[in-house]
Design a protein around this motif. Structure first.
Motif, PDB file in Angstrom:
ATOM      1  N   ARG A 189       0.849  -1.200   0.000  1.00  0.00           N
ATOM      2  CA  ARG A 189       0.000   0.000   0.000  1.00  0.00           C
ATOM      3  C   ARG A 189       0.880   1.244   0.000  1.00  0.00           C
ATOM      4  O   ARG A 189       1.849   1.326   0.753  1.00  0.00           O
ATOM      5  CB  ARG A 189      -0.941   0.031   1.216  1.00  0.00           C
ATOM      6  N   VAL A 190       0.528   2.181  -0.862  1.00  0.00           N
ATOM      7  CA  VAL A 190       1.234   3.456  -0.914  1.00  0.00           C
ATOM      8  C   VAL A 190       0.213   4.580  -0.797  1.00  0.00           C
ATOM      9  O   VAL A 190      -0.884   4.514  -1.354  1.00  0.00           O
ATOM     10  CB  VAL A 190       2.052   3.599  -2.219  1.00  0.00           C
ATOM     11  N   SER A 191       0.575   5.597  -0.021  1.00  0.00           N
ATOM     12  CA  SER A 191      -0.284   6.763   0.167  1.00  0.00           C
ATOM     13  C   SER A 191       0.415   7.988  -0.408  1.00  0.00           C
ATOM     14  O   SER A 191       1.518   8.340   0.036  1.00  0.00           O
ATOM     15  CB  SER A 191      -0.573   6.979   1.657  1.00  0.00           C
ATOM     16  N   TYR A 192      -0.188   8.605  -1.399  1.00  0.00           N
ATOM     17  CA  TYR A 192       0.402   9.780  -2.039  1.00  0.00           C
ATOM     18  C   TYR A 192      -0.202  11.063  -1.474  1.00  0.00           C
ATOM     19  O   TYR A 192      -1.433  11.210  -1.411  1.00  0.00           O
ATOM     20  CB  TYR A 192       0.179   9.749  -3.556  1.00  0.00           C
ATOM     21  N   GLY A 193       0.666  11.986  -1.084  1.00  0.00           N
ATOM     22  CA  GLY A 193       0.210  13.278  -0.601  1.00  0.00           C
ATOM     23  C   GLY A 193      -0.092  14.203  -1.768  1.00  0.00           C
ATOM     24  O   GLY A 193       0.822  14.772  -2.367  1.00  0.00           O
ATOM     25  N   ILE A 194      -1.362  14.338  -2.110  1.00  0.00           N
ATOM     26  CA  ILE A 194      -1.770  15.165  -3.249  1.00  0.00           C
ATOM     27  C   ILE A 194      -2.112  16.580  -2.783  1.00  0.00           C
ATOM     28  O   ILE A 194      -1.613  17.567  -3.319  1.00  0.00           O
ATOM     29  CB  ILE A 194      -3.007  14.553  -3.961  1.00  0.00           C
ATOM     30  N   GLN A 195      -3.005  16.659  -1.795  1.00  0.00           N
ATOM     31  CA  GLN A 195      -3.519  17.897  -1.195  1.00  0.00           C
ATOM     32  C   GLN A 195      -4.500  18.612  -2.129  1.00  0.00           C
ATOM     33  O   GLN A 195      -5.631  18.836  -1.777  1.00  0.00           O
ATOM     34  CB  GLN A 195      -2.396  18.847  -0.755  1.00  0.00           C
ATOM     35  N   ASP A 196      -4.084  18.982  -3.350  1.00  0.00           N
ATOM     36  CA  ASP A 196      -4.977  19.685  -4.279  1.00  0.00           C
ATOM     37  C   ASP A 196      -4.318  19.697  -5.652  1.00  0.00           C
ATOM     38  O   ASP A 196      -3.095  19.799  -5.756  1.00  0.00           O
ATOM     39  CB  ASP A 196      -5.231  21.120  -3.802  1.00  0.00           C
ATOM     40  N   PHE A 197      -5.114  19.639  -6.716  1.00  0.00           N
ATOM     41  CA  PHE A 197      -4.553  19.645  -8.070  1.00  0.00           C
ATOM     42  C   PHE A 197      -4.552  21.029  -8.713  1.00  0.00           C
ATOM     43  O   PHE A 197      -4.003  21.210  -9.798  1.00  0.00           O
ATOM     44  CB  PHE A 197      -5.328  18.678  -8.971  1.00  0.00           C
ATOM     45  N   LYS A 230      -0.221  10.837 -11.857  1.00  0.00           N
ATOM     46  CA  LYS A 230      -0.701   9.763 -12.745  1.00  0.00           C
ATOM     47  C   LYS A 230       0.404   8.729 -12.971  1.00  0.00           C
ATOM     48  O   LYS A 230       0.170   7.515 -12.885  1.00  0.00           O
ATOM     49  CB  LYS A 230      -1.146  10.366 -14.079  1.00  0.00           C
ATOM     50  N   GLU A 231       1.618   9.209 -13.232  1.00  0.00           N
ATOM     51  CA  GLU A 231       2.737   8.307 -13.471  1.00  0.00           C
ATOM     52  C   GLU A 231       3.037   7.449 -12.231  1.00  0.00           C
ATOM     53  O   GLU A 231       3.198   6.227 -12.327  1.00  0.00           O
ATOM     54  CB  GLU A 231       3.979   9.113 -13.852  1.00  0.00           C
ATOM     55  N   ALA A 232       3.087   8.105 -11.066  1.00  0.00           N
ATOM     56  CA  ALA A 232       3.386   7.379  -9.826  1.00  0.00           C
ATOM     57  C   ALA A 232       2.310   6.355  -9.510  1.00  0.00           C
ATOM     58  O   ALA A 232       2.598   5.250  -9.016  1.00  0.00           O
ATOM     59  CB  ALA A 232       3.541   8.364  -8.671  1.00  0.00           C
ATOM     60  N   THR A 233       1.049   6.698  -9.777  1.00  0.00           N
ATOM     61  CA  THR A 233      -0.064   5.785  -9.528  1.00  0.00           C
ATOM     62  C   THR A 233      -0.030   4.597 -10.473  1.00  0.00           C
ATOM     63  O   THR A 233      -0.189   3.435 -10.060  1.00  0.00           O
ATOM     64  CB  THR A 233      -1.401   6.535  -9.668  1.00  0.00           C
ATOM     65  N   GLU A 234       0.200   4.862 -11.740  1.00  0.00           N
ATOM     66  CA  GLU A 234       0.194   3.788 -12.737  1.00  0.00           C
ATOM     67  C   GLU A 234       1.369   2.829 -12.545  1.00  0.00           C
ATOM     68  O   GLU A 234       1.224   1.617 -12.712  1.00  0.00           O
ATOM     69  CB  GLU A 234       0.201   4.391 -14.146  1.00  0.00           C
ATOM     70  N   ILE A 235       2.537   3.365 -12.177  1.00  0.00           N
ATOM     71  CA  ILE A 235       3.692   2.493 -11.932  1.00  0.00           C
ATOM     72  C   ILE A 235       3.420   1.585 -10.738  1.00  0.00           C
ATOM     73  O   ILE A 235       3.734   0.382 -10.769  1.00  0.00           O
ATOM     74  CB  ILE A 235       4.966   3.331 -11.703  1.00  0.00           C
ATOM     75  N   ALA A 236       2.823   2.150  -9.672  1.00  0.00           N
ATOM     76  CA  ALA A 236       2.503   1.341  -8.494  1.00  0.00           C
ATOM     77  C   ALA A 236       1.569   0.198  -8.867  1.00  0.00           C
ATOM     78  O   ALA A 236       1.772  -0.955  -8.448  1.00  0.00           O
ATOM     79  CB  ALA A 236       1.882   2.216  -7.409  1.00  0.00           C
ATOM     80  N   ARG A 237       0.560   0.483  -9.658  1.00  0.00           N
ATOM     81  CA  ARG A 237      -0.380  -0.566 -10.063  1.00  0.00           C
ATOM     82  C   ARG A 237       0.293  -1.584 -10.978  1.00  0.00           C
ATOM     83  O   ARG A 237       0.048  -2.794 -10.872  1.00  0.00           O
ATOM     84  CB  ARG A 237      -1.589   0.070 -10.748  1.00  0.00           C
ATOM     85  N   GLU A 238       1.137  -1.099 -11.861  1.00  0.00           N
ATOM     86  CA  GLU A 238       1.853  -2.001 -12.771  1.00  0.00           C
ATOM     87  C   GLU A 238       2.734  -2.970 -11.995  1.00  0.00           C
ATOM     88  O   GLU A 238       2.813  -4.165 -12.309  1.00  0.00           O
ATOM     89  CB  GLU A 238       2.703  -1.159 -13.734  1.00  0.00           C
ATOM     90  N   ILE A 239       3.395  -2.487 -10.953  1.00  0.00           N
ATOM     91  CA  ILE A 239       4.279  -3.323 -10.148  1.00  0.00           C
ATOM     92  C   ILE A 239       3.478  -4.334  -9.338  1.00  0.00           C
ATOM     93  O   ILE A 239       3.928  -5.466  -9.121  1.00  0.00           O
ATOM     94  CB  ILE A 239       5.151  -2.442  -9.230  1.00  0.00           C
ATOM     95  N   GLY A 240       2.270  -3.949  -8.893  1.00  0.00           N
ATOM     96  CA  GLY A 240       1.425  -4.898  -8.172  1.00  0.00           C
ATOM     97  C   GLY A 240       0.855  -4.409  -6.860  1.00  0.00           C
ATOM     98  O   GLY A 240       0.249  -5.193  -6.114  1.00  0.00           O
ATOM     99  N   TYR A 241       1.031  -3.127  -6.531  1.00  0.00           N
ATOM    100  CA  TYR A 241       0.426  -2.606  -5.295  1.00  0.00           C
ATOM    101  C   TYR A 241      -1.089  -2.766  -5.372  1.00  0.00           C
ATOM    102  O   TYR A 241      -1.711  -2.439  -6.383  1.00  0.00           O
ATOM    103  CB  TYR A 241       0.794  -1.133  -5.103  1.00  0.00           C
TER     104      TYR A 241
END
Length: 452
Positions: free
Chosen positions: A167-175, A193-204
């Motif tokens: 599990r990874v938690s990304y600090g976005i706060q606001d776009f 988007k890149e950080a999220t997609e890589i995490a899913r690709e790896i298997g998180y």
């Protein structure tokens, strides 16, 4: 019955967030090295074999200052600080091994900060490997970390995944770019988007976004825009926090005071965000937290097994949370303890092969009973009176409960209490009714954020 706008003004006062009871400023500061070691052993004997230990590791460094932030952090671009800090955390862990014996059971590990991904993948690998080699991971252990999308690399994600993190938690706060400029956290959607997609690709299998309402220059339109972008990535969980404005403690917050939304406007931002989240399929889990229906956090909410500690809401039943690193807090059921906030002070104590203790609190039986009741309120919004609470809460507290009931925020009788939907924004205020230690210190000033 008073309108919500009147109630918001009435109850928008500084109150604890109740990640613990008693709240940290009211701890008694009465533990030495020997007593702490004894309490750790007792807690592990009582709960360790069946529930394991959850570790929180505080990694305090950040490369730049986000001006909204209220975390304990050290700003530097000098990455040579990594080695000595990691070595100190490992040494601190070995202090616990000398107390607990080798190979204690672990229910989970969480890396927080600061910015954990300030540290190189190699540094994180060294630290986590040293812990895993000297412990036993329980079957359903949860390993998670907080990442800054701008510097969370594929190497970070792969290294931690290989160590067991899921599990990874990304600090976005606001776009919104203007909001990002105001809080000094420029973070393009493409990076998230890149950080999220890589995490899913790896298997998180679990991704969380941290968002904040009440920031400078936020409007209904910017909130709608932010959630439109969130919907494109559909994280499993969302924490939608209230911005805590405490410029006396965090002077950088003074830079945008004139651009903050008013309290009624601020609540409107939350209600709009909550409305959008519902249309996106997210379920409200607890105070400021949302999850998709099949997420374990929401399932824990439904079956009333949700728990809350210094890391927020969790599915882990572990009653032993041990904090490693400067400012980290430990909660071992019978005792709370916080490490020194200053990195240098923390290092000095650990190098002496001592437990790093800044402040602490030994729980009384009444403290434990009150904590259980407040946890039930925060996690389930329903309580059945236990420990004869109804007959001992006192006239002042009973008067306050009647006031909340007359305002349509809750219902209670001699058997229990239930918070109504209209009372959810005032959950922290309601918890204060049972906070005897706060009531005994009402004339003191504490640095709590406002309730709304």
């Amino acid at each position: 019955m008073e309108s919500q706008s009147i109630l918001l003004k009435k109850y928008n006062v500084p109150v604890p967030r109740y990640t613990s009871y008693p709240t940290v400023p009211l701890w008694a500061n009465d533990l030495d090295q020997t007593k702490w070691k004894k309490q750790v052993n007792m807690a592990y004997e009582d709960f360790g074999e069946s529930e394991g230990i959850t570790l929180y590791i505080h990694l305090p460094y950040c490369e730049s200052l986000c001006t909204y932030c209220g975390c304990n952090k050290r700003i530097t671009k000098n990455h040579t600080v990594e080695t000595s800090y990691i070595e100190t955390v490992i040494k601190e862990w070995h202090s616990y091994l000398r107390t607990l014996g080798m190979y204690p059971k672990l229910a989970g590990i969480h890396l927080g900060g600061g910015t954990p991904t300030f540290f190189s993948p190699e540094s994180l690998n060294l630290m986590i490997s040293s812990i895993l080699e000297t412990s036993v991971l329980m079957e359903n252990a949860e390993l998670s970390f907080e990442g800054h999308p701008n510097n969370t690399t594929r190497e970070h994600l792969q290294t931690l995944y290989d160590l067991g993190f899921r599990r990874v938690s990304y600090g976005i706060q606001d776009f919104d770019l203007e909001v990002q400029k105001a809080i000094h956290r420029i973070q393009p959607f493409e990076k998230v988007k890149e950080a999220t997609e890589i995490a899913r690709e790896i298997g998180y299998d679990s991704i969380n976004f941290d968002l904040i309402y009440g920031l400078p220059k936020q409007t209904i339109e910017t909130i709608m825009n932010t959630f439109e972008k969130v919907s494109m990535l559909k994280p499993d969980r969302i924490a939608f926090y209230s911005y805590a404005h405490l410029p006396s403690a965090f002077p950088a917050q003074k830079s945008f005071e004139k651009d903050l939304p008013l309290e009624i406007e601020k609540r409107g931002l939350y209600e709009k965000g909550k409305e959008i989240l519902a249309t996106m399929g997210y379920k409200e889990v607890g105070m400021d937290h949302f999850a998709l229906e099949n997420d374990p956090l929401y399932q824990a909410k439904r079956n009333k097994s949700l728990h809350r500690n210094f890391m927020g809401y969790t599915t882990s039943p572990s009653k032993i949370l041990i904090g490693l690193g400067n400012s980290a807090i430990s909660d071992i059921y019978y005792v709370y303890r916080q490490n020194p906030k200053e990195i240098e002070h923390y290092k000095v104590q650990v190098q002496k092969e001592e437990f790093a203790i800044n402040k602490s609190h030994v729980m009384t039986q009444e403290d434990i009973e009150t904590r259980n009741l407040i946890l039930q309120l925060i996690c389930n919004q329903v309580i059945a009176w236990e420990f004869d609470f109804y007959n001992r809460i006192g006239k002042v507290s009973l008067t306050r409960l009647h006031a909340f009931q007359n305002e349509g925020l809750l219902k209670f009788n001699a058997t229990g209490l239930r918070i109504l939907p209209a009372g959810l924004p005032f959950l922290r205020n309601i918890c204060c009714v049972f906070d005897k230690r706060m009531q005994e210190n009402e004339k003191k000033l504490f640095g709590f954020s406002k309730a709304i």
